[in-house]
Scaffold this motif. Structure first.
Motif, PDB file in Angstrom:
ATOM      1  N   ARG A   1       0.848  -0.815  -0.249  1.00  0.00           N
ATOM      2  CA  ARG A   1       0.424  -0.517  -0.189  1.00  0.00           C
ATOM      3  C   ARG A   1       0.935   1.144   0.503  1.00  0.00           C
ATOM      4  N   ALA A   2       1.887   0.959   0.345  1.00  0.00           N
ATOM      5  CA  ALA A   2       2.408   2.799   0.329  1.00  0.00           C
ATOM      6  C   ALA A   2       3.094   3.157  -0.499  1.00  0.00           C
ATOM      7  N   ASP A   3       2.907   2.234  -2.042  1.00  0.00           N
ATOM      8  CA  ASP A   3       2.547   3.779  -2.960  1.00  0.00           C
ATOM      9  C   ASP A   3       1.556   4.278  -3.224  1.00  0.00           C
ATOM     10  N   GLN A   4       0.401   3.933  -3.321  1.00  0.00           N
ATOM     11  CA  GLN A   4      -1.023   3.516  -2.892  1.00  0.00           C
ATOM     12  C   GLN A   4      -1.568   4.732  -2.735  1.00  0.00           C
ATOM     13  N   VAL A   5      -0.805   5.332  -1.179  1.00  0.00           N
ATOM     14  CA  VAL A   5      -1.307   6.440  -0.542  1.00  0.00           C
ATOM     15  C   VAL A   5      -0.514   8.049  -1.144  1.00  0.00           C
ATOM     16  N   TRP A   6      -1.256   8.775  -0.718  1.00  0.00           N
ATOM     17  CA  TRP A   6      -1.322   9.948  -1.446  1.00  0.00           C
ATOM     18  C   TRP A   6      -1.454  11.364  -0.382  1.00  0.00           C
ATOM     19  N   GLU A   7      -2.102  11.295   0.749  1.00  0.00           N
ATOM     20  CA  GLU A   7      -1.934  11.733   1.979  1.00  0.00           C
ATOM     21  C   GLU A   7      -2.414  11.518   3.022  1.00  0.00           C
ATOM     22  N   GLY A   8      -1.613  12.705   4.147  1.00  0.00           N
ATOM     23  CA  GLY A   8      -1.679  11.767   5.217  1.00  0.00           C
ATOM     24  C   GLY A   8      -2.859  11.771   5.856  1.00  0.00           C
ATOM     25  N   ILE A   9      -3.637  12.399   6.132  1.00  0.00           N
ATOM     26  CA  ILE A   9      -4.926  13.009   6.485  1.00  0.00           C
ATOM     27  C   ILE A   9      -6.070  13.597   6.131  1.00  0.00           C
ATOM     28  N   SER A  10      -6.710  12.595   5.452  1.00  0.00           N
ATOM     29  CA  SER A  10      -7.577  13.251   4.497  1.00  0.00           C
ATOM     30  C   SER A  10      -9.327  13.216   4.147  1.00  0.00           C
ATOM     31  N   SER A  11     -10.474  14.046   4.214  1.00  0.00           N
ATOM     32  CA  SER A  11     -11.604  12.965   3.997  1.00  0.00           C
ATOM     33  C   SER A  11     -11.774  12.077   2.906  1.00  0.00           C
ATOM     34  N   ALA A  12     -10.866  12.114   1.680  1.00  0.00           N
ATOM     35  CA  ALA A  12     -10.963  11.333   0.711  1.00  0.00           C
ATOM     36  C   ALA A  12     -10.413   9.895   1.231  1.00  0.00           C
ATOM     37  N   THR A  13     -11.507   8.522   0.408  1.00  0.00           N
ATOM     38  CA  THR A  13     -11.224   7.173  -0.173  1.00  0.00           C
ATOM     39  C   THR A  13     -10.444   6.953  -1.331  1.00  0.00           C
ATOM     40  N   THR A  14     -10.820   7.801  -1.830  1.00  0.00           N
ATOM     41  CA  THR A  14     -10.530   6.884  -3.273  1.00  0.00           C
ATOM     42  C   THR A  14      -9.416   7.872  -4.560  1.00  0.00           C
ATOM     43  N   ARG A  15     -10.499   9.158  -4.235  1.00  0.00           N
ATOM     44  CA  ARG A  15      -9.204  10.453  -5.306  1.00  0.00           C
ATOM     45  C   ARG A  15      -8.178  10.369  -4.429  1.00  0.00           C
ATOM     46  N   ALA A  16      -7.950  10.488  -3.312  1.00  0.00           N
ATOM     47  CA  ALA A  16      -6.204  11.263  -2.747  1.00  0.00           C
ATOM     48  C   ALA A  16      -6.928  10.043  -1.464  1.00  0.00           C
ATOM     49  N   ARG A  17      -6.051   8.605  -2.094  1.00  0.00           N
ATOM     50  CA  ARG A  17      -6.158   7.958  -0.362  1.00  0.00           C
ATOM     51  C   ARG A  17      -5.472   8.476   0.896  1.00  0.00           C
ATOM     52  N   PRO A  18      -5.585   8.238   1.617  1.00  0.00           N
ATOM     53  CA  PRO A  18      -5.200   9.000   2.829  1.00  0.00           C
ATOM     54  C   PRO A  18      -4.704   7.734   4.021  1.00  0.00           C
TER      55      PRO A  18
ATOM     56  N   PHE B   1       7.640  12.647  16.432  1.00  0.00           N
ATOM     57  CA  PHE B   1       8.279  12.674  15.348  1.00  0.00           C
ATOM     58  C   PHE B   1       7.651  13.263  14.182  1.00  0.00           C
ATOM     59  N   GLU B   2       6.932  14.800  13.942  1.00  0.00           N
ATOM     60  CA  GLU B   2       6.024  15.192  13.411  1.00  0.00           C
ATOM     61  C   GLU B   2       7.533  15.585  11.712  1.00  0.00           C
ATOM     62  N   MET B   3       6.889  14.683  11.067  1.00  0.00           N
ATOM     63  CA  MET B   3       7.974  14.921   9.803  1.00  0.00           C
ATOM     64  C   MET B   3       7.143  15.886   8.761  1.00  0.00           C
ATOM     65  N   ASP B   4       8.315  16.184   7.765  1.00  0.00           N
ATOM     66  CA  ASP B   4       8.287  17.174   6.830  1.00  0.00           C
ATOM     67  C   ASP B   4       7.272  16.918   5.663  1.00  0.00           C
ATOM     68  N   ASN B   5       7.510  15.681   5.547  1.00  0.00           N
ATOM     69  CA  ASN B   5       7.427  15.270   4.211  1.00  0.00           C
ATOM     70  C   ASN B   5       6.869  13.025   4.146  1.00  0.00           C
ATOM     71  N   PRO B   6       5.411  12.982   4.784  1.00  0.00           N
ATOM     72  CA  PRO B   6       5.313  11.908   5.261  1.00  0.00           C
ATOM     73  C   PRO B   6       5.234  11.122   4.379  1.00  0.00           C
ATOM     74  N   ILE B   7       3.936  11.918   2.996  1.00  0.00           N
ATOM     75  CA  ILE B   7       3.823  10.541   1.882  1.00  0.00           C
ATOM     76  C   ILE B   7       5.324  10.685   1.153  1.00  0.00           C
ATOM     77  N   GLY B   8       6.170  10.994   1.314  1.00  0.00           N
ATOM     78  CA  GLY B   8       6.825  10.881  -0.031  1.00  0.00           C
ATOM     79  C   GLY B   8       8.385  10.378   1.023  1.00  0.00           C
ATOM     80  N   HIS B   9       7.916  10.275   2.444  1.00  0.00           N
ATOM     81  CA  HIS B   9       9.107   9.328   3.354  1.00  0.00           C
ATOM     82  C   HIS B   9       8.670   7.586   3.187  1.00  0.00           C
TER      83      HIS B   9
END
Length: 470
Positions: free
Chosen positions: A176-193, A248-256
């Motif tokens: 799933r690591a390559d399939q999520v695009w946001e950290g926290i969001s109300s979306a589920t399919t458009r931009a998987r968080p 450990f709040e990260m600067d770019n969680p999705i990139g990491h």
């Protein structure tokens, strides 16, 4: 408010395909899904039902069979019901093969508990955890994100990764690591968080929230599943109890998250918002240290503390394996380690790199849920991987709802209605008898397994037993 006894559930989507054994054409996913759900539709006039064990079975978008487990309040209970889901859908697959044969189609139906198909489409394994309404999901999510991003080190399913986004083909820890695009969001399919904030508590909205985690892999290994859920339970308990966790709040969680998936040493440097750095392994080690201490003071409710000690023991051994790169102490318990060992043995035999199609075939076969055919079920039957629960407990969960949660009430009504042929309607919160007069009960407390109003509904069914068509 600390929910040491916590309501939780898992939603599992299955990949589906059918292969013609006589050289004929393969059925499309939509065609085989219709065969799969034919007995459900014939019986219930719907492909979206609640089953006798209180779970929801339905056909999701993309022709994916999906099971959402009933409400569970302990780790092993949830594992039993998650595993029972495999038995339920595999039984449907076997009936579909019989129906194909009756239609003179020589076809085999395959169900895969994985998260990515052969052309890169992704489907999920979602976790749901009840949390208190007093905890805003966004602030809770910020505290959880470092753990969630690095959790793949301990419970990823692993896969043969394609060349994508500048990465070369090779083994990755998480599907799933390559399939999520946001950290926290109300979306589920458009931009998987990683964490979904859509507010659907399925209970009293003044008391409860439902935290919906989308980032996790489907696990074949019982012990890996227990580690995934158990470690997350401990982190949630600590946050709710006000335990101070490292920042450990990260600067770019999705990139990491993508970088971590390609580094089985855990040494990926993660940039923090305060300008510092930390490795993925260090995030997990710091969280484990806090969880180990928490076990000494947590209320012994819900999942027994001794059971969570088993979780912490496996968590400790896996992090030690990552630091030392000696995985011999966990190579029967952690999905991605088990799979990587299998793939490496074939790579050595083939003398090829990660692009060889045989490796992708082995990867897929690992997730085939059919006993006697799937690779992981074969390892399990031969005693080559560790178990967490038993076949007997899983079998019992197929037809029996959890006895300690609201699901018990739903299961009772469904059982009795099926015996009498009575028309009812159910969802997570509502139980409704449709005839001879409509009667509805709303169940807003998912912790409550007993309710006098449901007893009255059952009595109403019995009183009108003669009026129903069986």
């Amino acid at each position: 408010m600390i929910f040491a006894r916590r309501i939780m559930g898992v939603e599992t989507e299955y990949g589906i395909t059918a292969v013609a054994g006589d050289g004929g054409r393969s059925l499309t996913p939509d065609e085989i899904a219709r065969y799969l759900f034919r007995p459900i539709v014939e019986k219930y006039s719907s492909s979206n039902i609640f089953t006798r064990n209180g779970s929801r079975l339905y056909l999701d978008v993309g022709s994916h069979p999906e099971i959402a487990t009933a409400e569970c309040d302990s780790l092993t209970q949830l594992l039993n019901h998650e595993q029972a889901g495999d038995l339920v859908v595999d039984k449907l697959a076997q009936r579909a093969e019989e129906a194909l044969a009756a239609d003179r189609v020589d076809g085999r139906v395959y169900l895969f508990k994985n998260n990515v198909d052969s052309v890169g489409n992704s489907y999920g394994c979602h976790e749901n955890y009840l949390v208190g309404r007093h905890l805003p999901l966004r602030s809770l999510g910020k505290q959880l994100l470092p753990f969630m991003i690095t959790r793949q080190l301990i419970c990823g399913a692993g896969m043969v990764g394609r060349a994508t986004g500048g990465f070369q083909p090779g083994f990755v820890l998480s599907q799933r690591a390559d399939q999520v695009w946001e950290g926290i969001s109300s979306a589920t399919t458009r931009a998987r968080p990683i964490i979904n904030t859509r507010d659907e508590p399925h209970g009293d909205s003044e008391r409860f929230r439902r935290m919906h985690v989308i980032v996790g892999d489907s696990n074949m290994s019982e012990t890996t599943f227990a580690l995934k859920i158990g470690s997350t339970l401990l982190v949630l308990e600590m946050i709710e109890a006000g335990v101070t966790l490292p920042d450990f709040e990260m600067d770019n969680p999705i990139g990491h998250i993508r970088d971590i998936a390609r580094d089985m040493t855990g040494s990926t440097p993660l940039l923090l918002k305060d300008g510092g750095t930390v490795t993925a392994l260090e995030v997990q080690e710091a969280t484990l240290a806090a969880a180990t201490q928490w076990l000494e003071e947590r209320p012994d409710e819900g999942t027994p503390t001794e059971e969570l000690r088993r979780v912490v023991d496996l968590w400790t051994r896996q992090l030690t394996a990552l630091r030392t790169q000696d995985f011999s102490q966990v190579d029967r318990e952690i999905d991605w380690v088990i799979k990587l060992n299998l793939l490496n043995r074939y790579r050595e035999r083939l003398g090829e790199d990660w692009t060889h199609p045989k490796l992708a075939q082995i990867d897929l076969t690992y997730h085939d849920i059919r006993p006697g055919r799937g690779l992981f079920p074969l390892l399990e039957s031969r005693g080559m991987v560790e178990r967490w629960t038993t076949d007997e407990a899983i079998e019992a969960a197929v037809d029996t709802a959890p006895e300690t949660t609201r699901a018990r009430l739903r299961g009772q009504l469904i059982h009795r209605a099926e015996e009498l042929g009575a028309p009812i309607t159910t969802d997570w919160v509502h139980l409704k008898v449709n005839e001879p007069e409509s009667r509805l009960v709303e169940l807003l407390d998912p912790f409550e397994p007993v309710d006098a109003r449901v007893d009255e509904l059952l009595a109403y069914l019995d009183d009108n037993a003669g009026s129903y068509r069986r």
